[in-house]
Design an enzyme around this catalytic site. Structure first.
Site, PDB file in Angstrom:
ATOM      1  N   CYS A   2      19.390  22.583  22.888  1.00 51.55           N
ATOM      2  CA  CYS A   2      20.217  23.397  23.774  1.00 51.55           C
ATOM      3  C   CYS A   2      19.469  23.475  25.100  1.00 51.55           C
ATOM      4  O   CYS A   2      18.455  24.160  25.210  1.00 51.55           O
ATOM      5  CB  CYS A   2      20.438  24.790  23.197  1.00 51.55           C
ATOM      6  N   GLU A 114      26.383  19.286  26.241  1.00 49.56           N
ATOM      7  CA  GLU A 114      25.559  18.199  25.744  1.00 49.56           C
ATOM      8  C   GLU A 114      26.080  16.904  26.345  1.00 49.56           C
ATOM      9  O   GLU A 114      27.259  16.811  26.695  1.00 49.56           O
ATOM     10  CB  GLU A 114      25.605  18.160  24.207  1.00 49.56           C
TER      11      GLU A 114
END
Length: 271
Positions: A2, A114
């Site tokens: 993350c 992402e």
């Protein structure tokens, strides 16, 4: 992994959702659609109030810095590298094992970003014709629009170069716990592109469903095996992912337009 997420919820909404008893309006943060390491972020945690006669833990909405600085660190400079803690090893790593036992938090988000490398770009990279392939960003968020409650840890660090009454004498920092990405089908998949979260990246933030919030935040729970059981990923199929503009790749860009879904990826993808 993350490395970037979005957090636009108002503190008033978070306090009601998480049954917060204490928060300081002066710590209100502006909606952030491109949260990057070292930024100030909201966290839900439970601990006794400072200087309070009642020693019971109080659920609070606090503002922390993303990038955990261990209490024993000589300087805070490594915090930007401590943005993630792996669920599989968090109980044994020197930087995380103590906060895992006693300083756990929830980091509320809309979802996380992402990046996926396009097939043609990857081929050029493998052939040595391109050092920095272009990547297509995806936004991953609960399919039902609910808050993405990321499991986190927080820690205190004392700057010994400053006096006790200095406003920056104490740092309170945090880290996001990550787990293996889901391999099952997405709850809502894009028209073209990844079919599962593992197609995007092998890691993902660990999302806590509401039934685990109380247990995770409770500082009286200190049994390592019991706490490890809370790190099991939620049921598959709760998430959706969709392509967004590459503008999110620049941390200076910040606005709700970063969350707008593209009709198709800007670059052809791996799929």
């Amino acid at each position: 992994m993350c490395g970037r997420y979005a957090a636009s919820r108002r503190p008033e909404d978070l306090t009601g959702l998480f049954e917060v008893e204490k928060w300081e309006p002066k710590e209100t943060l502006a909606p952030d659609f491109n949260v990057a390491p070292t930024k100030e972020v909201y966290a839900i945690l439970e601990r006794p109030l400072k200087d309070a006669e009642d020693p019971r833990p109080v659920r609070q909405l606090r503002t922390l810095k993303w990038g955990l600085v261990p209490s024993w660190a000589k300087t805070p400079e490594g915090g930007a590298r401590m943005i993630n803690a792996r669920a599989e090893t968090v109980h044994e790593k020197p930087s995380f094992r103590r906060p895992f036992v006693s300083r756990r938090c929830i980091l509320p988000a809309d979802g996380y970003y992402e990046w996926v490398t396009a097939a043609e770009e990857r081929q050029l990279e493998e052939q040595g014709k391109k050092k920095r392939p272009r990547k297509q960003p995806y936004f991953v968020t609960p399919a039902d629009g609910s808050v993405f409650a990321m499991a986190g840890l927080y820690e205190f660090w004392r700057d010994s170069t400053l006096p006790d009454d200095h406003p920056q004498a104490w740092w309170v920092t945090c880290s996001v716990i990550t787990t293996e990405a889901e391999t099952g089908p997405l709850g809502v998949a894009p028209a073209e592109g990844p079919r599962s979260l593992s197609d995007i990246h092998p890691r993902m933030p660990l999302m806590l469903t509401p039934d685990r919030w109380d247990a995770w935040l409770d500082p009286s729970r200190t049994d390592v095996d019991e706490l490890k059981s809370l790190l099991q990923p939620p049921a598959e199929g709760l998430m959706r992912a969709y392509p967004v503009a590459t503008a999110v790749s620049n941390v200076r860009n910040n606005g709700p337009e970063l969350l707008e879904e593209l009709a198709a990826p800007q670059e052809s993808t791996l799929f």
